[in-house]
Design a protein around this motif. Structure first.
Motif, mmCIF file in Angstrom:
data_model
loop_
_atom_site.group_PDB
_atom_site.id
_atom_site.type_symbol
_atom_site.label_atom_id
_atom_site.label_comp_id
_atom_site.label_asym_id
_atom_site.label_seq_id
_atom_site.Cartn_x
_atom_site.Cartn_y
_atom_site.Cartn_z
ATOM 1 N N ARG A 80 3.081 -3.376 10.826
ATOM 2 C CA ARG A 80 3.638 -3.493 12.167
ATOM 3 C C ARG A 80 2.553 -3.858 13.180
ATOM 4 O O ARG A 80 2.749 -4.710 14.043
ATOM 5 C CB ARG A 80 4.313 -2.187 12.585
ATOM 6 C CG ARG A 80 5.668 -1.939 11.965
ATOM 7 C CD ARG A 80 6.685 -2.966 12.404
ATOM 8 N NE ARG A 80 8.022 -2.653 11.924
ATOM 9 C CZ ARG A 80 8.969 -3.549 11.726
ATOM 10 N NH1 ARG A 80 8.717 -4.837 11.922
ATOM 11 N NH2 ARG A 80 10.169 -3.200 11.307
ATOM 12 N N GLN A 81 1.402 -3.238 13.059
ATOM 13 C CA GLN A 81 0.319 -3.576 13.978
ATOM 14 C C GLN A 81 -0.161 -5.001 13.741
ATOM 15 O O GLN A 81 -0.491 -5.724 14.680
ATOM 16 C CB GLN A 81 -0.845 -2.609 13.816
ATOM 17 C CG GLN A 81 -1.995 -2.907 14.781
ATOM 18 C CD GLN A 81 -3.126 -1.914 14.669
ATOM 19 O OE1 GLN A 81 -2.920 -0.756 14.341
ATOM 20 N NE2 GLN A 81 -4.339 -2.371 14.927
ATOM 21 N N SER A 82 -0.182 -5.438 12.483
ATOM 22 C CA SER A 82 -0.643 -6.795 12.163
ATOM 23 C C SER A 82 0.296 -7.855 12.710
ATOM 24 O O SER A 82 -0.138 -8.929 13.109
ATOM 25 C CB SER A 82 -0.777 -6.962 10.647
ATOM 26 O OG SER A 82 -1.757 -6.097 10.120
ATOM 27 N N GLU A 83 1.586 -7.576 12.714
ATOM 28 C CA GLU A 83 2.540 -8.569 13.200
ATOM 29 C C GLU A 83 2.492 -8.717 14.715
ATOM 30 O O GLU A 83 2.809 -9.772 15.258
ATOM 31 C CB GLU A 83 3.963 -8.232 12.750
ATOM 32 C CG GLU A 83 4.590 -7.047 13.486
ATOM 33 C CD GLU A 83 5.961 -6.673 12.969
ATOM 34 O OE1 GLU A 83 6.232 -6.958 11.780
ATOM 35 O OE2 GLU A 83 6.758 -6.106 13.733
ATOM 36 N N ASP A 84 2.090 -7.661 15.420
ATOM 37 C CA ASP A 84 1.985 -7.738 16.882
ATOM 38 C C ASP A 84 1.108 -6.601 17.394
ATOM 39 O O ASP A 84 1.568 -5.488 17.594
ATOM 40 C CB ASP A 84 3.362 -7.667 17.536
ATOM 41 C CG ASP A 84 3.303 -7.866 19.048
ATOM 42 O OD1 ASP A 84 2.186 -8.087 19.567
ATOM 43 O OD2 ASP A 84 4.360 -7.800 19.696
ATOM 44 N N GLY A 85 -0.173 -6.900 17.587
ATOM 45 C CA GLY A 85 -1.125 -5.905 18.060
ATOM 46 C C GLY A 85 -1.041 -5.645 19.549
ATOM 47 O O GLY A 85 -1.811 -4.833 20.072
ATOM 48 N N THR A 86 -0.123 -6.335 20.247
ATOM 49 C CA THR A 86 0.050 -6.078 21.689
ATOM 50 C C THR A 86 1.191 -5.103 21.945
ATOM 51 O O THR A 86 1.397 -4.673 23.075
ATOM 52 C CB THR A 86 0.342 -7.386 22.449
ATOM 53 O OG1 THR A 86 1.601 -7.925 22.016
ATOM 54 C CG2 THR A 86 -0.758 -8.409 22.220
ATOM 55 N N ASN A 87 1.946 -4.765 20.909
ATOM 56 C CA ASN A 87 3.102 -3.868 21.053
ATOM 57 C C ASN A 87 2.627 -2.413 21.091
ATOM 58 O O ASN A 87 2.067 -1.918 20.107
ATOM 59 C CB ASN A 87 4.057 -4.083 19.872
ATOM 60 C CG ASN A 87 5.348 -3.304 20.022
ATOM 61 O OD1 ASN A 87 5.353 -2.151 20.450
ATOM 62 N ND2 ASN A 87 6.444 -3.940 19.658
ATOM 63 N N PRO A 88 2.847 -1.699 22.206
ATOM 64 C CA PRO A 88 2.372 -0.314 22.319
ATOM 65 C C PRO A 88 2.926 0.601 21.234
ATOM 66 O O PRO A 88 2.226 1.506 20.767
ATOM 67 C CB PRO A 88 2.867 0.119 23.711
ATOM 68 C CG PRO A 88 3.049 -1.160 24.464
ATOM 69 C CD PRO A 88 3.493 -2.163 23.450
ATOM 70 N N ALA A 89 4.178 0.374 20.833
ATOM 71 C CA ALA A 89 4.767 1.227 19.790
ATOM 72 C C ALA A 89 4.030 1.044 18.468
ATOM 73 O O ALA A 89 3.795 2.014 17.729
ATOM 74 C CB ALA A 89 6.249 0.881 19.619
ATOM 75 N N ASN A 90 3.646 -0.203 18.156
ATOM 76 C CA ASN A 90 2.907 -0.458 16.919
ATOM 77 C C ASN A 90 1.538 0.211 16.953
ATOM 78 O O ASN A 90 1.079 0.775 15.953
ATOM 79 C CB ASN A 90 2.738 -1.954 16.706
ATOM 80 C CG ASN A 90 4.060 -2.659 16.435
ATOM 81 O OD1 ASN A 90 5.057 -2.021 16.127
ATOM 82 N ND2 ASN A 90 4.066 -3.975 16.550
#
Length: 600
Positions: A80-90
């Protein structure tokens, strides 16, 4: 090229489906919570591992089940973090998972400590007495070899509890790189184009447009220059951590400590560096001089190294076309492997979208008991097809190993890990060459092969050489600063390229681009793996099915054998530098043929 898309704007079919891990945030959080319960159950064995073989077996079986659960939870947070490192939830999921895993690791350090405190010969006796312990024999043997470097149980527990803190240099690097860095737009032919890490490394760096390539490089390196001190502090902290740990544990050097779990000797490690760097440099300088002539460049700049040579013959390759071609190329590996390939492409195991906040580069994450996931950004070119084949190689390898080995024995040494992935690139090249007699197509495929060798034998091995020099520097207690890192990187590049490439100040900042520096001694293993696959691929060309069968047995063996044993199973002796020199000579022969094709 249009604007960069957010994660919510990319087509869902270009993203991976993580429902096979957890179908919702709530299910993930329940899984995370369950980990602590599983770990708490294991603590009932504390102080009891000396009671007998049956107690040890029960403990190890439950620990193995916990490892499988951790693999699933950890992968979900990481992907999840790899797909979008700007997403606070990730980011929050990643942080929560890291905290939980650190607590679990700390609570279970007693297992290793108690095993190492048993009387000499006790574990061997347990294994002969309890048949169920036989699958653990190899991992227990490797554990016993670490005994001279083990600290007190209390110290090991404290260090384990600091796991999240000790892993912070890498996370700081990623946050800076993927979330905080911004780049100036560029103007090319009166068109404004955005610049990002992904756009530069996945597209602009390989553009046939010299102006675009050089303008993008100027914007890219300008931002690197502005962040160099932050990146240097993160990397220096990682290096200092490794130096301190190596001294605490009584190793001769950081390199000795990091090679130990890879089951690699210092001689094997140095053979890769010294042989390839010395013997390959003349070939690669020759290739770059050819590229300069073919492209009519005024100078061969560092930012021109990945410029495509055959600009008039660079056929577009869609993702779907690449999947079909790769499936055909890998059919030689049989039905079990073929089913993995088919599922990879048809069940959304690949995330090939390009969006803001997505990790750069490409990787495969294999989740034991589930399946593999692949991340990349598709750019409709042949290079991406080879990258996809490479990552499918990791997926096929680790899923075959998971089908035939317990999780304890599923993952091999890093020294071998890049052999199955690069083998797939070689098989793809052989397949493409067999499908066409066109000289331009042959030239194109040779260029792709050379790109594979460049990636593993140049990009990654020069990273590895940088690491080798940094650790020598650090072991001498000399400070690691941005200026020192740039100085060391500049020297590595200059030694290799000589006068064939013009090196500017931006080239010296290449150390800022590499996440592998935070992964132990990983970079050199790309060269080790490609050397093994080059030799094994030649055997497949010469022998056919018998060599294929041996290769499949190697893949299924996973981590049940040492890297030298795995390679010996495939018919390759990596205990000497001979296969390394042969692989380098093969690269030279490819450049020979390329030169002749450009003369025709």
């Amino acid at each position: 090229m249009g604007k960069l898309l957010t994660r919510s704007e990319v087509p869902i079919e270009a993203t991976w489906n993580l429902d096979d891990l957890f179908v919702s945030q709530e299910e993930f959080e329940a899984g995370l919570k369950a980990l602590e319960s599983q770990a708490a159950q294991l603590t009932r064995f504390k102080g009891r591992l000396g009671e007998g073989a049956s107690v040890l077996l029960e403990c190890l079986n439950e620990q193995e089940a916990l490892m499988e659960s951790i693999s699933k939870v950890g992968a979900y947070a990481r992907l999840r973090q790899s797909e979008d490192g700007t997403n606070p939830a990730n980011l929050a999921n990643s942080a929560k998972t890291g905290d939980v895993l650190s607590r679990i690791q700390s609570s279970l350090t007693f297992i290793v400590s108690e095993l190492l405190d048993l009387e000499d010969g006790a574990i061997e006796h347990y294994i002969t007495k309890e048949e169920g312990l036989v699958p653990y024999a190899r991992s227990l043997k490797l554990l016993l070899e670490t005994k001279p470097h083990r600290l007190s149980p209390e110290t090991e527990s404290v260090l384990a509890s600091l796991g999240e803190v000790l892993g912070s240099p890498y996370r700081i690097y990623l946050r800076s790189k993927l979330s905080d860095m911004t780049f100036d737009d560029i103007q090319v032919n009166d068109v404004t184009k955005p610049v990002s890490f992904r756009l530069y490394e996945n597209s602009y760096e390989m553009s046939e447009d010299t102006q675009l390539r050089r303008e993008a490089y100027a914007s890219f390196t300008k931002s690197l220059q502005g962040s160099r001190h932050t990146f240097a502090e993160a990397y220096a902290t990682e290096v200092k951590k490794q130096v301190v740990m190596s001294r605490l544990r009584g190793y001769d050097s950081v390199t000795d400590m990091l090679l130990k779990p890879q089951q690699v000797t210092m001689e094997m490690y140095n053979n890769i560096h010294d042989t390839i760097l010395t013997e390959l440099a003349p070939h690669m300088r020759r290739l770059m001089k050819l590229k300069k002539r073919v492209l009519g460049l005024d100078q061969m700049l560092f930012c021109d190294l990945k410029a495509p040579m055959d600009t008039d013959f660079n056929p577009s390759v869609t993702y779907e076309e690449a999947c079909s071609t790769i499936s055909s190329a890998l059919s030689i590996l049989g039905p079990e492997y073929g089913e993995i390939v088919k599922s990879t492409f048809s069940k959304r195991w690949v995330d090939y979208a390009d969006n803001i906040g997505k990790s750069t580069g490409a990787f495969c994450s294999s989740v034991y008991g589930v399946h593999s996931y692949i991340l990349m950004a598709w750019a409709d070119n042949m290079r991406n097809a080879f990258t996809l084949a490479h990552e499918v190689g990791h997926a096929g390898h680790l899923m075959l190993a998971a089908n035939h080995q317990r999780i304890t024995n599923a993952r091999p040494s890093l020294y071998f890990i890049e052999a199955p992935s690069t083998m797939n690139e070689l098989l793809l090249a052989d397949h493409l060459l067999s499908q066409s007699e066109d000289k331009r197509m042959r030239r194109s495929v040779i260029l792709q092969l050379l790109s594979t060798y460049y990636h593993n034998y140049v990009t990654h091995l020069l990273e590895a050489e940088m690491q080798r020099r940094v650790y020598r520097h650090a072991m001498a207690d000399e400070p690691i600063t941005a200026d020192k890192l740039s100085e060391l990187k500049g020297a590595v590049l200059s030694d290799f390229w000589g006068d064939a490439v013009e090196l500017d100040e931006g080239a010296k900042l290449t150390w800022m681009r590499q996440p592998h520096y935070y992964m132990g001694l990983y970079p050199y293993t790309y060269a080790a793996g490609l050397t093994a696959s080059t030799a094994a691929a030649q055997l497949i060309r010469e022998e056919g099915q018998p060599a294929v069968d041996r290769w499949l047995q190697v893949l299924k063996a996973g981590g049940s054998k040492s890297p030298l044993e795995l390679m010996a199973m495939a018919g390759v002796d990596m205990s000497t530098s001979e296969p390394i020199s042969k692989a380098v000579a093969y690269v030279g022969s490819l450049i020979d043929e390329l030169e002749s094709l450009y003369e025709e």
